[in-house]
Design a protein around this motif. Structure first.
Motif, PDB file in Angstrom:
ATOM      1  N   ALA A  12       0.839  -1.206   0.000  1.00  0.00           N
ATOM      2  CA  ALA A  12       0.000   0.000   0.000  1.00  0.00           C
ATOM      3  C   ALA A  12       0.876   1.259   0.000  1.00  0.00           C
ATOM      4  CB  ALA A  12      -0.926  -0.012   1.219  1.00  0.00           C
ATOM      5  N   TYR A  13       1.974   1.232   0.755  1.00  0.00           N
ATOM      6  CA  TYR A  13       2.876   2.380   0.781  1.00  0.00           C
ATOM      7  C   TYR A  13       3.533   2.596  -0.580  1.00  0.00           C
ATOM      8  CZ  TYR A  13       6.892   5.302   1.977  1.00  0.00           C
ATOM      9  OH  TYR A  13       7.828   6.303   2.011  1.00  0.00           O
ATOM     10  N   GLU A  14       3.970   1.504  -1.237  1.00  0.00           N
ATOM     11  CA  GLU A  14       4.592   1.620  -2.555  1.00  0.00           C
ATOM     12  C   GLU A  14       3.600   2.142  -3.587  1.00  0.00           C
ATOM     13  OE1 GLU A  14       8.025  -1.864  -2.356  1.00  0.00           O
ATOM     14  OE2 GLU A  14       6.047  -2.326  -3.183  1.00  0.00           O
ATOM     15  N   LYS A  15       2.342   1.749  -3.470  1.00  0.00           N
ATOM     16  CA  LYS A  15       1.326   2.281  -4.383  1.00  0.00           C
ATOM     17  C   LYS A  15       1.164   3.788  -4.215  1.00  0.00           C
ATOM     18  CE  LYS A  15      -1.447  -1.949  -4.716  1.00  0.00           C
ATOM     19  NZ  LYS A  15      -2.771  -2.567  -4.432  1.00  0.00           N
ATOM     20  N   ALA A  55      14.876   5.345  -4.242  1.00  0.00           N
ATOM     21  CA  ALA A  55      15.510   6.155  -3.191  1.00  0.00           C
ATOM     22  C   ALA A  55      14.577   6.388  -2.018  1.00  0.00           C
ATOM     23  CB  ALA A  55      15.961   7.495  -3.768  1.00  0.00           C
ATOM     24  N   ALA A  56      13.264   6.238  -2.234  1.00  0.00           N
ATOM     25  CA  ALA A  56      12.324   6.428  -1.125  1.00  0.00           C
ATOM     26  C   ALA A  56      12.467   5.300  -0.109  1.00  0.00           C
ATOM     27  CB  ALA A  56      10.892   6.480  -1.666  1.00  0.00           C
ATOM     28  N   GLY A  57      12.135   5.569   1.116  1.00  0.00           N
ATOM     29  CA  GLY A  57      12.254   4.558   2.149  1.00  0.00           C
ATOM     30  C   GLY A  57      11.117   3.548   2.115  1.00  0.00           C
ATOM     31  N   LYS A  58      11.396   2.338   2.633  1.00  0.00           N
ATOM     32  CA  LYS A  58      10.400   1.263   2.745  1.00  0.00           C
ATOM     33  C   LYS A  58       9.881   0.826   1.373  1.00  0.00           C
ATOM     34  CE  LYS A  58       8.765   2.854   7.250  1.00  0.00           C
ATOM     35  NZ  LYS A  58       7.579   3.257   8.050  1.00  0.00           N
ATOM     36  N   THR A  59      10.720   0.865   0.357  1.00  0.00           N
ATOM     37  CA  THR A  59      10.330   0.421  -0.979  1.00  0.00           C
ATOM     38  C   THR A  59      11.307  -0.644  -1.461  1.00  0.00           C
ATOM     39  OG1 THR A  59      11.609   2.204  -2.019  1.00  0.00           O
ATOM     40  CG2 THR A  59       9.272   2.594  -1.627  1.00  0.00           C
TER      41      THR A  59
END
Length: 287
Positions: A12-15, A55-59
């Motif tokens: 969900a975060y990656e979306k 580069a984004a976190g948690k991806t």
């Protein structure tokens, strides 16, 4: 990175991250141009988007082609959810329970950020248009703005229904305005009449369009047939002229050949005569 390797589903975060990044590059990614310059710009935009996504976190680290495929899948799911929402609006009861609204939350967010993904062309002649028109007419009837008498035509007469309450004789002098009611039967008749009238108008327009199209196709077929016949006549005339020229040339060649053969035959006959005379002279000398 191996693009052919199966990637794990987006969280969900990656979306959310992918949606925000595509919002930044939507003028390039969603551009409909397919020339070389447009494709090069799209590939460059996807590469930059991939770098920011990784580069984004948690991806999870993914390639540009994988993110592009994921974006196409998200758009497909958004369209599918929109169709499901429209389908649920038209349900009449029974069957399995509808899906929860939370399942369509992400699709609704995509529609708000990318309105062109769920572009609907409104038409007063489809089922949705009839329902909207019926709902609008019902609201107007409830507000007292529907002219019921205009809904009745001479072709489909409707029995008259009293629209006013009977006023007692004792209060007729004091009452100057009659109370107008909206009978439910008249509402149904007006809605049915509006639906039938629109269907008749649509049928008439469709018939006229089909007649015009058939007439145009017939006219085009006639013109094409005339052009073919003219071409065939010209072709036959050209072939006849070529045949006549060929026959004339063959006749001239045959005449020349016969003349040459006659000349050769005459020359041979003269040679034989000379040989015969020479033999006679030799015989005379020998005697």
């Amino acid at each position: 990175m191996d693009d052919k390797k199966k990637m794990s589903p987006l969280t969900a975060y990656e979306k959310e991250v992918l949606l925000e990044l595509t919002q930044q590059y939507k003028n390039v990614i969603e551009n409909k141009k397919t020339d070389a310059v447009g494709i090069k710009e799209k590939n460059k935009a996807w590469e930059e988007l991939c770098q920011k996504f990784c580069a984004a976190g948690k991806t999870t680290k993914r390639s540009a082609s994988q993110l592009k495929k994921s974006w196409e899948n998200l758009k497909y799911k958004a369209r599918k959810d929109n169709c499901e929402i429209v389908k649920q609006r038209l349900l009449t009861g029974g069957g399995p329970p509808p899906k929860e609204k939370d399942e369509f939350e992400f699709s609704a967010k995509m529609d708000s950020m990318f309105p062109h993904l769920n572009l609907r062309i409104e038409s007063p002649f489809d089922s949705d248009g009839f329902q909207q028109t019926a709902a609008a007419s019902a609201e107007e009837e409830e507000a007292g703005e529907c002219p019921y008498l205009d809904c009745v035509s001479e072709e489909d007469p409707v029995e008259s229904i009293p629209l006013t309450k009977p006023v007692p004789s004792s209060s007729q002098e004091d009452c100057s305005v009659a109370i107008v009611e909206t009978p439910p039967s008249r509402k149904r008749e007006c809605a049915k009449y509006n639906s039938v009238t629109k269907k008749r108008a649509l049928r008439t327009v469709t018939t006229e369009y089909m007649d015009q199209r058939n007439a145009l196709e017939l006219h085009q077929m006639k013109e094409l047939h005339n052009e073919k016949m003219t071409f065939c006549r010209q072709l036959m005339a050209n072939e006849a002229e070529l045949h006549a020229q060929r026959m004339k040339q063959e006749a001239e060649l045959h005449a020349q050949r016969v003349k040459q053969e006659a000349e050769v035959h005459a020359a041979k006959f003269k040679v034989e005569q000379l040989k015969a005379l020479e033999m006679e002279l030799r015989i005379k000398k020998a005697l």
